[in-house]
Enzyme design. Structure first.
Site, PDB file in Angstrom:
ATOM      1  N   GLY A   1       6.116  -6.526  -8.556  1.00 21.93           N
ATOM      2  CA  GLY A   1       5.947  -7.440  -7.443  1.00 21.93           C
ATOM      3  C   GLY A   1       4.731  -7.332  -6.567  1.00 21.93           C
ATOM      4  N   VAL A   2       4.751  -8.218  -5.702  1.00 22.48           N
ATOM      5  CA  VAL A   2       3.697  -8.039  -4.702  1.00 22.48           C
ATOM      6  C   VAL A   2       4.205  -8.037  -3.225  1.00 22.48           C
ATOM      7  CG1 VAL A   2       3.727 -10.727  -4.465  1.00 22.48           C
ATOM      8  CG2 VAL A   2       1.735  -9.479  -3.835  1.00 22.48           C
TER       9      VAL A   2
ATOM     10  N   PHE B   1       0.507   2.337  -8.885  1.00 20.16           N
ATOM     11  CA  PHE B   1       0.494   3.686  -9.238  1.00 20.16           C
ATOM     12  C   PHE B   1       1.792   3.982 -10.046  1.00 20.16           C
ATOM     13  CE2 PHE B   1       1.186   8.018  -7.921  1.00 20.16           C
ATOM     14  CZ  PHE B   1       0.561   8.656  -8.774  1.00 20.16           C
TER      15      PHE B   1
ATOM     16  N   LYS C   1       1.960  -8.705 -13.751  1.00 22.45           N
ATOM     17  CA  LYS C   1       1.652  -8.585 -12.567  1.00 22.45           C
ATOM     18  C   LYS C   1       1.590 -10.225 -12.016  1.00 22.45           C
ATOM     19  CE  LYS C   1      -0.093  -7.073  -8.412  1.00 22.45           C
ATOM     20  NZ  LYS C   1       0.822  -6.181  -7.400  1.00 22.45           N
TER      21      LYS C   1
ATOM     22  N   GLU D   1       0.866  -1.197  -0.097  1.00 26.38           N
ATOM     23  CA  GLU D   1       0.049  -0.043  -0.067  1.00 26.38           C
ATOM     24  C   GLU D   1       0.791   1.175   0.202  1.00 26.38           C
ATOM     25  OE1 GLU D   1      -3.255  -0.011  -0.395  1.00 26.38           O
ATOM     26  OE2 GLU D   1      -3.207  -2.349  -0.522  1.00 26.38           O
TER      27      GLU D   1
END
Length: 239
Positions: A119-120, A20, A40, A15
């Protein structure tokens, strides 16, 4: 023919605006005259529309890219619950396999001039019992752009993540300061400290500083990034 470029985008936390900034980079690459695609590879959190499962982050990347990839190539692992991917994958009976992601990335490189791989979560998010997102970046062999969410604690988070990237033998191609907290005190001083330390310890340039935006506008944010410097950094890292 010039070999395609690619970059792995990670962040100091979840977050903090990875999607973005990745979308802003895609807009910037397109303005730079490049065919830009996005991956993604692992997305946790899906919604159903017209019988198709989708992910909001992947949707944002698709909207910013000027090369469209099939959903199964762009996101080979789409998990339904918005939680830690290794936990959700285990519950959904999915094995997050790095070889599958590497193969998707290899195919994406044949379709674009530059591929942005988001990435995540942060740099070390478990994907299975033994591998995390750092292992994914290593498997892909990509230079890394670090998105720093400018808020309280960001200096330590940025320096620790940069060290972790170097410990994996990867190149920190640059970093982006994303102002996620508009009320943060001493934001300029925090960014200056990170800039000086990352330049001295990692030779990593500040690619851009993105002001807080409500709502987020990746196309406008692209103008705040030095895409020419990023392209040069990626080309240097590839040599």
């Amino acid at each position: 023919m010039t070999a395609p470029l690619s970059v792995f985008v990670t962040g100091t936390d979840t977050e903090i605006g990875k999607t973005f900034v990745s979308a802003a980079m895609l807009h910037g690459f397109a303005r730079h005259g490049l065919r830009a695609a996005a991956l993604k590879p692992v997305a946790a959190g899906a919604y159903e529309r017209d019988g198709v499962w989708r992910n909001e982050d992947a949707d944002q990347l698709d909207a910013a890219a000027n090369v469209a990839l099939p959903p199964e190539l762009r996101t080979p692992f789409l998990l339904k619950a918005p939680a830690a991917p290794h936990i959700v994958a285990a519950q959904e009976g999915v094995t997050l396999d790095l070889d599958t992601i590497v193969a998707c990335h290899r195919e994406a490189l044949t379709r674009a001039d530059v591929v942005v791989v988001e990435g995540v979560g942060g740099f070390r998010v478990p994907l299975n019992d033994t591998q995390d997102t750092a292992d994914l970046a290593v498997a892909l062999g990509l230079p890394v752009v670090l998105v720093v969410g400018v808020r309280l604690g960001c200096i330590s988070h940025a320096l620790l993540t940069a060290d972790a990237i170097r410990q994996r033998g990867l190149t920190l191609a640059g970093w982006v300061a994303n102002h996620v907290d508009p009320a943060m005190s001493f934001a300029d001083e925090n960014v200056a400290t990170i800039r000086d330390w990352l330049a001295r310890e990692h030779r990593a340039p500040l690619i851009g500083r993105i002001a807080h935006m409500t709502p987020a506008a990746p196309e406008s944010a692209a103008a705040m990034l030095d895409i020419a410097a990023l392209v040069e950094s990626l080309r240097t890292a590839r040599r």
